[in-house]
Scaffold this motif. Structure first.
Motif, mmCIF file in Angstrom:
data_model
loop_
_atom_site.group_PDB
_atom_site.id
_atom_site.type_symbol
_atom_site.label_atom_id
_atom_site.label_comp_id
_atom_site.label_asym_id
_atom_site.label_seq_id
_atom_site.Cartn_x
_atom_site.Cartn_y
_atom_site.Cartn_z
ATOM 1 N N PRO A 103 0.823 -1.233 0.026
ATOM 2 C CA PRO A 103 -0.131 0.246 0.030
ATOM 3 C C PRO A 103 0.811 1.702 0.209
ATOM 4 O O PRO A 103 0.521 2.465 -0.836
ATOM 5 C CB PRO A 103 -0.648 -0.190 1.541
ATOM 6 N N TRP A 104 1.809 1.392 1.246
ATOM 7 C CA TRP A 104 2.660 2.185 0.951
ATOM 8 C C TRP A 104 3.382 3.240 -0.470
ATOM 9 O O TRP A 104 3.088 3.949 -0.961
ATOM 10 C CB TRP A 104 3.992 2.201 2.093
ATOM 11 N N LEU A 105 3.393 2.426 -2.145
ATOM 12 C CA LEU A 105 4.053 1.912 -2.573
ATOM 13 C C LEU A 105 3.196 2.783 -3.691
ATOM 14 O O LEU A 105 3.509 3.489 -4.470
ATOM 15 C CB LEU A 105 4.908 0.569 -3.300
ATOM 16 N N TRP A 106 1.747 2.458 -4.392
ATOM 17 C CA TRP A 106 0.794 2.605 -4.925
ATOM 18 C C TRP A 106 0.928 3.890 -4.604
ATOM 19 O O TRP A 106 -0.070 4.396 -4.858
ATOM 20 C CB TRP A 106 0.549 1.038 -4.911
ATOM 21 N N LEU A 152 -1.127 10.363 3.952
ATOM 22 C CA LEU A 152 -0.571 10.217 5.505
ATOM 23 C C LEU A 152 -1.407 9.090 5.668
ATOM 24 O O LEU A 152 -1.547 9.109 7.436
ATOM 25 C CB LEU A 152 -0.318 11.790 5.955
ATOM 26 N N PHE A 153 -2.867 9.336 5.359
ATOM 27 C CA PHE A 153 -4.150 8.176 6.563
ATOM 28 C C PHE A 153 -3.430 6.122 5.675
ATOM 29 O O PHE A 153 -4.298 5.663 6.664
ATOM 30 C CB PHE A 153 -4.759 8.207 5.191
ATOM 31 N N ILE A 154 -2.712 6.553 5.222
ATOM 32 C CA ILE A 154 -1.736 5.468 4.812
ATOM 33 C C ILE A 154 -0.751 4.641 6.206
ATOM 34 O O ILE A 154 -0.302 5.478 5.875
ATOM 35 C CB ILE A 154 -1.096 4.917 3.170
ATOM 36 N N PRO A 155 -1.646 3.476 6.657
ATOM 37 C CA PRO A 155 -0.959 3.078 7.827
ATOM 38 C C PRO A 155 1.097 3.130 7.519
ATOM 39 O O PRO A 155 2.016 3.214 8.271
ATOM 40 C CB PRO A 155 -1.428 2.245 8.327
ATOM 41 N N ASP A 156 0.708 2.345 6.260
ATOM 42 C CA ASP A 156 2.440 2.114 6.355
ATOM 43 C C ASP A 156 2.880 3.005 6.316
ATOM 44 O O ASP A 156 4.461 2.991 6.570
ATOM 45 C CB ASP A 156 2.491 1.041 5.079
#
Length: 443
Positions: free
Chosen positions: A219-222, A391-395
């Motif tokens: 998820p952090w990547l995309w 910044l809402f993505i936990p990873d």
């Protein structure tokens, strides 16, 4: 010379860095020269955007193939071939401009040829640079590499702006062509005898599918690739279209704009130097927070601020984007298997540049519709909103730098590039340096 450099900076790292600095000097001046060449030929804002888009469209079309090819063939061969393509394209561009009879379709065609070369160069370059040092030193090595790249940006932007104002854009493009020739010659001397051969795969399509799975499983990547599809489009539109127009009408022309871009380069060099000292634990959180100031140049040009204010604003922006660039590459180096790095990098590049031709080609019509200040404020707002959303993505908030589990001996001064030990990577990320992400691997 060898005794004066760190033990991890082997022959290949030095050759790659030198080639990138030389090409970067030419590229930075050529960016200014291309915009002013179109304007000097009687082109409009829409024409400047069209030429910028013409370089980016083939870059987008061929990036995935370039990444797959770089994971199948020797990466340095791909890089040298791409440099030869850019040597020819920029040389022909210079001849067209110097002839005094440049036509828009010629500039569009030559810009497209240059973008094709970049599509094959970029994924190969990132994989090669990080393979030239040990995994334990990757962050520091990439920061040092970026210092050289950004130092070239400083000199190239300042010199390019001055030369465009004095001798014209054609000669600046000729210098860029020569720089590609020298850079390609240096890369031809890379020693890859110690690199193990990659296992044969089922084909290009299988490689592309494998790379896609690597991207969507993180998820952090995309999420960050999607973010930078907009951020990069706004940055490049501001720098290649709106910036030169504001400079020509309100700031005094190519000289002051070249100085502003040089200040941006100075900021990135300062940011890279800072990152040789800092090792943030939450690497992506640190990098993402550094993206917010990227909105400042668009806001400054929208006002517009006096010419003397632009260099410090661009300097601060350079520092912030470099913090992101280094932390982003450290995250990729930590999480992505070496044998898949180039194809994953190609998806990264593709996503990051996908919106650039749309944004640059619509820059002129947009300013005609809503006015240039409103267009620039829109660029700034999109950068801030997309960065906040990531910044809402936990990873993104929690991905941490992992220590090397097994001590690695430093690479000997003349060692060939080597892939990082697979035990120091994972094929899927736990919670975690376009691209220009200010992708500047340097062609």
């Amino acid at each position: 010379m060898a005794a004066a450099r760190p033990s991890w900076a082997g022959r290949n790292f030095v050759l790659l860095s030198a080639a990138t600095v030389i090409a970067g000097l030419g590229n930075s001046g050529a960016m200014i020269a291309t915009s002013f060449a179109v304007l000097d030929a009687g082109g409009s804002a829409a024409d400047v955007g069209l030429v910028a888009a013409a370089r980016t469209v083939p870059l987008i079309l061929f990036l995935l193939i370039g990444g797959a090819v770089a994971d199948r063939l020797p990466r340095h061969h791909v890089m040298v071939a791409a440099n030869c393509v850019n040597f020819v394209s920029q040389g022909a561009f210079a001849l067209v401009i110097l002839s005094g009879t440049a036509r828009l379709w010629e500039m569009v065609l030559l810009a497209a040829l240059g973008g094709t070369g970049q599509a094959f160069f970029a994924p190969a370059s990132e994989g090669m640079v990080l393979a030239s040092v040990s995994g334990a030193q990757a962050g520091r090595a990439f920061a040092v590499f970026r210092i050289g790249v950004n130092g070239a940006t400083i000199g190239g932007s300042a010199l390019g702006g001055a030369l465009v104002a004095t001798v014209g854009p054609g000669w600046v493009l000729a210098v860029d062509s020569a720089a590609f020739a020298v850079a390609g010659a240096l890369r031809a001397f890379l020693d890859v005898s110690g690199v193990p051969k990659r296992a044969a795969s089922g084909g290009i399509l299988d490689d592309l599918r494998d790379g896609w799975r690597e991207v969507v499983s993180r998820p952090w990547l995309w999420a960050i690739v999607v973010q930078f599809s907009v951020v990069n489009a706004m940055m490049i539109t501001v720098q290649s279209v709106y910036g030169p127009l504001v400079a020509k009408e309100r700031l005094g022309g190519a000289g002051p704009w070249g100085l502003a871009l040089a200040a941006f380069g100075a900021g990135t060099a300062a940011g890279a130097l800072l990152m040789t000292r800092l090792t943030p634990r939450r690497i992506l959180l640190t990098g993402t927070l550094g993206v917010f100031p990227v909105a400042l140049p668009a806001a400054a040009l929208a006002i517009p601020v006096p010419a003397g204010w632009l260099p410090p604003i661009m300097f601060c922006t350079g520092i912030s984007i470099e913090v992101f660039a280094v932390t982003w590459m450290v995250a990729l180096h930590q999480e992505i298997p070496e044998e898949k790095f180039s194809r994953v990098s190609s998806y990264d590049w593709l996503g990051s540049l996908a919106m650039v031709p749309v944004a640059t080609s619509l820059a002129g019509p947009t300013q005609d519709l809503i006015g240039r200040p409103a267009a620039l404020w829109s660029c700034a707002a999109l950068i801030v909103l997309l960065t906040a959303a990531v910044l809402f993505i936990p990873d993104v908030r929690h991905l941490t730098r992992r220590p090397t589990t097994t001590p690695e001996a430093p690479a000997p001064p003349n060692s060939p590039p080597r892939p990082e030990n697979p035990q120091h990577r994972t094929s899927n990320a736990p919670a975690q340096e376009p691209g220009t992400h200010q992708h500047n691997a340097g062609n």
